[in-house]
Motif scaffolding. Structure first.
Motif, PDB file in Angstrom:
ATOM      1  N   TRP A  43      20.041 -22.879 -15.428  1.00  0.00           N
ATOM      2  CA  TRP A  43      20.331 -21.649 -16.162  1.00  0.00           C
ATOM      3  C   TRP A  43      21.307 -22.093 -17.496  1.00  0.00           C
ATOM      4  N   GLU A  44      20.830 -21.388 -18.484  1.00  0.00           N
ATOM      5  CA  GLU A  44      21.729 -21.352 -19.935  1.00  0.00           C
ATOM      6  C   GLU A  44      22.034 -20.067 -20.383  1.00  0.00           C
ATOM      7  N   THR A  45      23.164 -19.777 -20.710  1.00  0.00           N
ATOM      8  CA  THR A  45      23.458 -18.632 -21.462  1.00  0.00           C
ATOM      9  C   THR A  45      23.259 -18.645 -22.879  1.00  0.00           C
ATOM     10  N   LEU A  46      22.295 -17.749 -23.399  1.00  0.00           N
ATOM     11  CA  LEU A  46      22.150 -17.806 -24.718  1.00  0.00           C
ATOM     12  C   LEU A  46      23.031 -16.949 -25.720  1.00  0.00           C
ATOM     13  N   ASP A  47      23.233 -15.680 -24.861  1.00  0.00           N
ATOM     14  CA  ASP A  47      24.249 -14.786 -25.595  1.00  0.00           C
ATOM     15  C   ASP A  47      24.819 -13.755 -24.792  1.00  0.00           C
ATOM     16  N   TYR A  48      25.999 -13.297 -24.778  1.00  0.00           N
ATOM     17  CA  TYR A  48      26.678 -12.137 -23.902  1.00  0.00           C
ATOM     18  C   TYR A  48      27.777 -11.470 -24.613  1.00  0.00           C
ATOM     19  N   ARG A  61      21.462 -12.686 -22.579  1.00  0.00           N
ATOM     20  CA  ARG A  61      20.127 -13.326 -22.510  1.00  0.00           C
ATOM     21  C   ARG A  61      20.439 -14.734 -21.886  1.00  0.00           C
ATOM     22  N   TRP A  62      19.597 -14.979 -21.046  1.00  0.00           N
ATOM     23  CA  TRP A  62      19.673 -16.105 -20.495  1.00  0.00           C
ATOM     24  C   TRP A  62      18.261 -16.983 -20.392  1.00  0.00           C
ATOM     25  N   LYS A  63      18.312 -18.079 -20.209  1.00  0.00           N
ATOM     26  CA  LYS A  63      17.187 -19.142 -20.104  1.00  0.00           C
ATOM     27  C   LYS A  63      17.101 -19.820 -18.895  1.00  0.00           C
TER      28      LYS A  63
END
Length: 161
Positions: A43-48, A61-63
């Motif tokens: 899991w990687e957080t793209l923005d929050y 958004r997560w990848k």
């Protein structure tokens, strides 16, 4: 496109006062700790971002890497807060999307009740799950896991104090 309407309620006893449990949903740093930065392998957080107020929004958004083929891709959450009673209740609507396609829309209520020196948290989700959705069982399991992360984050707060 078929729509499946489902709902569930989860009750969780948390060893923290209702004010602290409520703050875990309202304070951007604390919410990020249990809701965003809990990422597991892949899991990687793209923005929050969190704007906690009636009419305010929350966005994430997560990848997910291809370690779980059914979950691989970009996930997005869009939330709008509808009703807030300080220390007692939060009601919001949110959508979940994967790779740009919305697959569910939900109405969520979170209630906080003093119980034996701690808090009884009651979370009720009423969802419309579209074709290709994660489905009610996976969603409920995800919230069970997140509420465990919430309880752990609050326990760490107490230890750090």
């Amino acid at each position: 496109m078929a729509v499946e309407h489902q709902s569930f309620t989860i009750e969780r006893s948390i060893r923290a006062c209702p004010g602290h449990v409520f703050a875990a949903w309202t304070d951007p740093a604390l919410k990020r700790r249990w809701f965003v930065d809990h990422e597991g392998p892949g899991w990687e957080t793209l923005d929050y971002a969190l704007d906690f107020r009636v009419g305010g929004r929350e966005h994430g958004r997560w990848k997910m890497a291809a370690t779980d083929v059914t979950m691989a891709g970009e996930h997005a959450n869009e939330t709008v807060y509808l009703d807030i009673v300080d220390g007692e209740r939060i009601v919001y609507a949110y959508t979940m999307a994967m790779d740009g396609r919305v697959h569910s829309a939900s109405l969520m209520s979170v209630e906080f009740e003093e119980s034996g020196g701690g808090t009884l948290l009651r979370l009720t989700e009423q969802g419309a799950f579209f074709d290709g959705s994660d489905g009610i069982e996976r969603r409920k399991g995800g919230w069970e896991w997140l509420l465990g992360a919430l309880a752990s984050a609050l326990a760490e707060e107490v230890q750090d104090a």
